[in-house]
Write an enzyme that holds these catalytic residues in place. Structure first.
Site, PDB file in Angstrom:
ATOM      1  N   LYS A 141      61.582  83.672  81.486  1.00  0.00           N
ATOM      2  CA  LYS A 141      60.437  84.213  80.725  1.00  0.00           C
ATOM      3  C   LYS A 141      59.849  85.407  81.467  1.00  0.00           C
ATOM      4  O   LYS A 141      59.515  85.320  82.649  1.00  0.00           O
ATOM      5  CB  LYS A 141      59.351  83.143  80.577  1.00  0.00           C
TER       6      LYS A 141
HETATM    7  O1  G3P Z   1      53.977  78.322  76.766  1.00  0.00           O
HETATM    8  C1  G3P Z   1      52.985  79.153  76.374  1.00  0.00           C
HETATM    9  C2  G3P Z   1      52.094  78.733  75.250  1.00  0.00           C
HETATM   10  O2  G3P Z   1      52.699  77.863  74.384  1.00  0.00           O
HETATM   11  C3  G3P Z   1      50.691  78.404  75.654  1.00  0.00           C
HETATM   12  O3  G3P Z   1      49.960  77.683  74.729  1.00  0.00           O
HETATM   13  O4  G3P Z   1      47.993  76.374  74.085  1.00  0.00           O
HETATM   14  O5  G3P Z   1      47.994  77.547  76.301  1.00  0.00           O
HETATM   15  O6  G3P Z   1      47.812  78.826  74.192  1.00  0.00           O
HETATM   16  P1  G3P Z   1      48.353  77.608  74.833  1.00  0.00           P
END
Ligand code: G3P
Length: 228
Positions: free
Chosen positions: A82
């Site tokens: 990533k």
């Molecule tokens: O992996 C990255 C992403 O899915 C993060 O999610 O919930 O922290 O915005 P969130």
């Protein structure tokens, strides 16, 4: 649609993988840091459970990202690297791709960014839907726009809907044709749930118990024998 778990927790991956519907994992520095387990160890264990594990670089200059990307990719063939959406990241993508390393460009918030990601030949593009909703913008609209743009040119980059917060996010992403949905374990569990399923099962079991008291258990070997 492929299902990925968005987690740094190996046990959650183990539990979800045992159900046979999990295709991969996305991690990020915040998720792995929360678990307090050495990163490499966590990634290796996850790679033993699913076919795709996304590990993220933390450098912000191209040279650092290239070094970290190579290091991550050397951990296991299931690793996808990533890289954050930024010009330095694109320099790193160019080099890492030429070495056969698969890239997921993360922190994508606009169709313009997603277009660049596809042109760079990334393996996955990760639009963060929930985080757009958080700032009173429309995450699903972004996903739809990215898919529309990609279809115009048959780009090979797969659209990975990220930052999903509840099961309807997953359903909406599926309706739009996202290739992958990555979700926290809690959301994965929600997908199984319906109150009518619980109520229906409860009624089946109660009726069965009542009938069994009179008729015996037709699934028990003695009952099968006595019927012959
Ligand atoms: O992996 C990255 C992403 O899915 C993060 O999610 O919930 O922290 O915005 P969130």
């Amino acid at each position: 649609m492929k299902f990925f778990l968005d987690t740094g927790n190996v046990e959650e991956v183990r539990r979800a993988a045992a159900l046979g519907v999990l295709d991969g994992v996305t991690t990020n520095p915040s998720l792995l840091a929360k678990e307090g387990k050495p990163f490499r160890e966590a990634l290796v264990e996850m790679c033993g459970l699913v076919e795709v594990v996304n590990g993220e670089v933390v450098a912000t200059d191209a040279e650092g990202m290239i070094a970290e990307g190579r290091e991550l990719a050397s951990i296991h063939p299931n690793i996808v690297v990533k890289i954050p959406m930024m010009p330095e990241g694109f320099k790193a993508i160019r080099v890492l791709r030429s070495e056969g390393i698969r890239i997921n460009v993360t922190l994508v918030f606009s169709p313009a960014q997603a277009l660049l990601v596809a042109k760079a030949g990334a393996y996955f593009v990760s639009p963060f839907l929930g985080r757009l909703d958080d700032i009173a913008s429309d995450g699903m609209k972004l996903l739809g726009e990215i898919i529309e743009v990609y279809r115009q040119y048959s780009f090979e980059t797969q659209v990975l809907a990220a930052s999903l917060r509840h099961s309807m996010h997953v359903v909406e992403a599926a309706k739009l044709g996202a290739d992958i949905a990555t979700m926290p374990y809690k959301v994965f569990e929600q997908l199984f749930k319906h109150p009518l399923t619980d109520r229906g099962l409860e009624a089946f079991l109660q009726d069965w118990e009542k009938a069994r008291a009179v008729l015996g258990d037709i699934l028990a070997p003695e009952a099968v024998k006595s019927k012959k």
